[in-house]
Write an enzyme that holds these catalytic residues in place. Structure first.
Site, PDB file in Angstrom:
ATOM      1  N   TYR A   1      -4.468  37.352  26.638  1.00  0.00           N
ATOM      2  CA  TYR A   1      -4.363  38.812  26.786  1.00  0.00           C
ATOM      3  C   TYR A   1      -2.929  39.278  26.491  1.00  0.00           C
ATOM      4  O   TYR A   1      -1.966  38.658  26.959  1.00  0.00           O
ATOM      5  CB  TYR A   1      -4.777  39.189  28.216  1.00  0.00           C
ATOM      6  CG  TYR A   1      -4.633  40.663  28.516  1.00  0.00           C
ATOM      7  CD1 TYR A   1      -5.508  41.593  27.963  1.00  0.00           C
ATOM      8  CD2 TYR A   1      -3.615  41.128  29.336  1.00  0.00           C
ATOM      9  CE1 TYR A   1      -5.372  42.937  28.225  1.00  0.00           C
ATOM     10  CE2 TYR A   1      -3.477  42.481  29.608  1.00  0.00           C
ATOM     11  CZ  TYR A   1      -4.360  43.378  29.044  1.00  0.00           C
ATOM     12  OH  TYR A   1      -4.211  44.711  29.311  1.00  0.00           O
TER      13      TYR A   1
ATOM     14  N   LYS B   1     -12.303  45.576  34.814  1.00  0.00           N
ATOM     15  CA  LYS B   1     -13.307  45.435  33.771  1.00  0.00           C
ATOM     16  C   LYS B   1     -14.709  45.287  34.383  1.00  0.00           C
ATOM     17  O   LYS B   1     -15.161  46.201  35.032  1.00  0.00           O
ATOM     18  CB  LYS B   1     -12.926  44.275  32.852  1.00  0.00           C
ATOM     19  CG  LYS B   1     -11.417  44.239  32.477  1.00  0.00           C
ATOM     20  CD  LYS B   1     -10.952  45.403  31.626  1.00  0.00           C
ATOM     21  CE  LYS B   1      -9.446  45.559  31.517  1.00  0.00           C
ATOM     22  NZ  LYS B   1      -8.708  44.381  31.064  1.00  0.00           N
TER      23      LYS B   1
ATOM     24  N   ASP C   1      -8.091  32.880  33.301  1.00  0.00           N
ATOM     25  CA  ASP C   1      -8.352  34.313  33.394  1.00  0.00           C
ATOM     26  C   ASP C   1      -9.832  34.506  33.063  1.00  0.00           C
ATOM     27  O   ASP C   1     -10.242  34.350  31.916  1.00  0.00           O
ATOM     28  CB  ASP C   1      -7.437  35.057  32.413  1.00  0.00           C
ATOM     29  CG  ASP C   1      -7.621  36.571  32.466  1.00  0.00           C
ATOM     30  OD1 ASP C   1      -8.720  37.029  32.838  1.00  0.00           O
ATOM     31  OD2 ASP C   1      -6.666  37.289  32.102  1.00  0.00           O
TER      32      ASP C   1
ATOM     33  N   ARG D   1       0.299  46.043  53.899  1.00  0.00           N
ATOM     34  CA  ARG D   1       0.695  45.216  52.748  1.00  0.00           C
ATOM     35  C   ARG D   1       0.310  43.766  53.029  1.00  0.00           C
ATOM     36  O   ARG D   1      -0.209  43.059  52.170  1.00  0.00           O
ATOM     37  CB  ARG D   1       2.201  45.343  52.457  1.00  0.00           C
ATOM     38  CG  ARG D   1       2.685  44.302  51.454  1.00  0.00           C
ATOM     39  CD  ARG D   1       4.026  44.594  50.779  1.00  0.00           C
ATOM     40  NE  ARG D   1       4.993  45.264  51.600  1.00  0.00           N
ATOM     41  CZ  ARG D   1       5.726  44.700  52.565  1.00  0.00           C
ATOM     42  NH1 ARG D   1       5.564  43.417  52.845  1.00  0.00           N
ATOM     43  NH2 ARG D   1       6.585  45.410  53.268  1.00  0.00           N
TER      44      ARG D   1
END
Ligand SMILES: *Cc1c(COP(=O)(O)O)cnc(C)c1O
Length: 385
Positions: A102, A199, A174, A50
């Protein structure tokens, strides 16, 4: 020492190239949760996956180099990346967001962070004076996208970043729709860049991932802490897949954009199409600013069919272009903003801002352009009432 200059080479050789242990040209998938320690209290590079994993670290070094950042952080989704960035703020802080940010970003602010008294304000970031007048003492950041969904609205990233800097607040971009190959917001003055790597960066519609880039040591330290503390990290296999996708980003984007430019011009000349939204068209309101800050108009297009056409019939008539959420994959995807990405907005407001029932959003893939145009043409014909 870097032995290359151009982005196309950095996509392949950037970050950490290959595996020094074996000479493998790809970074191995370190599928491990933990690492053996030599003794108690010794300083170890890797302790728990992690906190850090060599495959993820290679991806993070690569994307930092591509965006011109000093540090990168990989997350399990774009929303996990956005959540980590929003966790930088405290109760009482306000974040200004563009009116067409978004949907998931709006949702997490409205439904999650608001519960912790982290507030938001919605502004039209294409209007710099409106943006400036929205800046109050509680405003700590401005979060923008350019081009923004679904009308491909262009915001002047250098101007917004300069404005933010002047008020001592953070500018967050973004950059999902453009990727560092087309636009590099850190170089335009932004403090933080976010990606849904699901994307274009992944590019093959086969993974979900998010990235955060910064170029300040203080922010890097805070984000490293938040990434480990909140734990939404990207798995080693997905980090590998994402690096694999990034290697071909330049050739994919070149074809995406070439196809998008042709498709936008074709749509513009089609009588059944009332409006075309694409910042690569010289008469688009965002064209000049986009040209100043990005390599080209990208590969996302929205268009509106006229009233004589039934949008439901249009979608069911498509044979090659797939109706689906998401974007940026090699295959062309189409979506209906009014009922899909922007369904949460009341109809009157939606229609007023231009998200009408006949608005269609296209993510142009890298198929042959004639096949794509033929599919659009027959679906438009079929949808005539
Ligand atoms: C998809 C998307 C996100 C969210 O990313 P996920 O990987 O789906 O969590 C954020 N911003 C933009 C612009 C997106 O298109």
């Amino acid at each position: 020492m870097k032995n290359y200059k151009a982005m196309e080479s950095a996509l392949i050789h950037g970050g950490i190239f290959g595996d020094p242990l074996t000479g493998a040209v790809n970074v191995p998938i370190y599928q491990t949760s933990t690492y053996r320690q030599e003794g108690i209290g010794l300083d170890v590079k890797w302790e728990y996956s992690r906190t850090g994993n060599p495959t993820r670290a290679a991806l993070e070094a690569l994307i930092a180099e591509l965006e011109g950042g000093t540090a990168g952080f990989a997350f399990a989704s774009g929303m996990a990346a956005i959540t980590a960035v929003l966790s930088l703020f405290r109760a009482g802080d306000r974040i200004l967001i563009s009116s067409n940010v978004y949907g998931g970003t709006y949702r997490v602010l409205d439904k999650v962070f608001r519960q912790f008294d982290i507030r938001y304000g919605i502004v039209d970031t294409t209007d710099l004076s409106a943006l400036e007048s929205a800046i109050a003492p509680d405003v700590k950041a401005i979060l923008v996208e350019s081009p923004a969904n679904p009308l491909m609205t262009v915001t002047d990233l250098a101007a917004v970043s300069a404005l933010a800097k002047g008020y001592g607040i953070l500018s967050i971009v973004d950059n999902t729709f453009m990727t560092p190959y087309l636009q590099q917001p850190l170089k335009l003055g932004a403090d933080i860049v976010i990606h849904s790597a699901t994307k274009y960066l992944g590019g093959h519609s086969d993974l979900v991932a998010g990235l955060v880039l910064v170029n300040s040591d203080a922010l890097a330290k805070q984000l490293a802490f938040l990434q480990n503390a909140t734990g939404g990290v990207l798995a080693p296999f997905d980090a590998f897949l994402l690096m694999r996708g990034i290697k071909t980003l330049s050739v994919r984007m070149d074809r995406h954009v070439e196809n998008a430019q042709k498709a936008a011009e074709w749509l513009k000349g089609t009588p059944a199409v009332k409006l075309v939204y694409y910042p690569g068209l010289p008469d688009d309101p965002g064209y000049e600013i986009n040209r100043k800050q990005a390599r080209n108009g990208g590969a996302m297009i929205s268009f509106e069919l006229d009233e004589r056409h039934d949008f439901r019939k249009f979608f069911t008539s498509l044979k090659l272009i797939t109706l689906a959420e998401s974007l940026g994959g090699v295959e062309s995807l189409v979506c209906h903003p009014a009922t899909m990405t922007h369904a949460a907005i009341p109809r009157e407001i939606r229609v007023k801002v231009g998200i009408t029932d006949n608005l269609i959003r296209l993510s142009i893939g890298i198929e042959n352009i004639h096949d794509l145009l033929a599919d659009l043409e027959q679906a438009i014909l079929e949808s005539e009432e």
